[in-house]
Design a protein around this motif. Structure first.
Motif, PDB file in Angstrom:
ATOM      1  N   GLU A 157      31.624  39.723  35.767  1.00 56.90           N
ATOM      2  CA  GLU A 157      32.398  38.971  36.756  1.00 56.90           C
ATOM      3  C   GLU A 157      33.803  38.653  36.246  1.00 56.90           C
ATOM      4  O   GLU A 157      34.764  38.609  37.006  1.00 56.90           O
ATOM      5  CB  GLU A 157      31.642  37.698  37.153  1.00 56.90           C
TER       6      GLU A 157
ATOM      7  N   THR B 262      30.831  42.955  40.027  1.00 57.90           N
ATOM      8  CA  THR B 262      29.646  42.164  40.377  1.00 57.90           C
ATOM      9  C   THR B 262      28.420  42.782  39.724  1.00 57.90           C
ATOM     10  O   THR B 262      28.326  43.995  39.558  1.00 57.90           O
ATOM     11  CB  THR B 262      29.407  42.146  41.906  1.00 57.90           C
TER      12      THR B 262
ATOM     13  N   LYS C 150      30.369  47.648  40.135  1.00 57.60           N
ATOM     14  CA  LYS C 150      29.354  47.006  40.970  1.00 57.60           C
ATOM     15  C   LYS C 150      28.011  47.510  40.451  1.00 57.60           C
ATOM     16  O   LYS C 150      27.643  48.657  40.686  1.00 57.60           O
ATOM     17  CB  LYS C 150      29.579  47.403  42.423  1.00 57.60           C
TER      18      LYS C 150
END
Length: 157
Positions: free
Chosen positions: A142, A147, A127
């Motif tokens: 992704e 993310t 992340k």
């Protein structure tokens, strides 16, 4: 060893040549400057001067513009982030921010922000929160199941 026993290495210092001190010195009379002319006199500055002709640096065209307030980003590649995760210098489970990257030593300083580029492979689910990222970097993160959030929209292209 005493102070009076200190000396330079042989050949480390060379006496300066005193010019214009008689014919026996090897640099007497004109002191290596030749005879007459501007360059034989003192107070001469002829760098870039072309005798009244427009100097070369002024004849050539100037192009472009350097933006005085442009942003400068610290650039990192996805491959490096993966390498640091494998070496346990970055924690893939927590959120990876710019401050975390600086603390891990991956980025020396943030400058105007950190920009992520897609060079290299990323396999961990991460992340990321950074100032900028290339489209291919966002896609790669992704695809790996993570993310990548870009904090300021103007930096992303």
């Amino acid at each position: 060893m005493k102070l009076n026993e200190l000396s330079d290495n042989p050949g480390a210092s060379k006496k300066r040549m005193r010019v214009g001190r008689g014919p026996g010195s090897g640099k007497g009379k004109t002191a290596g400057r030749g005879i007459k002319g501007q360059k034989s006199r003192s107070g001469v500055a002829i760098n870039g001067y072309e005798g009244g002709q427009m100097p070369l640096y002024q004849r050539l065209p100037k192009r472009g513009f350097n933006k005085p307030n442009r942003k400068s980003f610290a650039v990192i590649n996805l491959g490096l982030i993966q390498k640091f995760i494998d070496a346990k210098k970055l924690d893939a489970k927590g959120e990876i921010t710019e401050d975390v990257l600086v603390a891990s030593g991956l980025v020396r300083r943030k400058l105007d922000g950190v920009r992520v580029l897609a060079k290299g492979e990323i396999t961990s689910k991460v992340k990321l929160a950074v100032t900028g990222a290339s489209k291919s970097a966002v896609d790669a993160v992704e695809k790996a199941g993570g993310t990548l959030t870009v904090t300021s929209a103007s930096a992303a292209e």
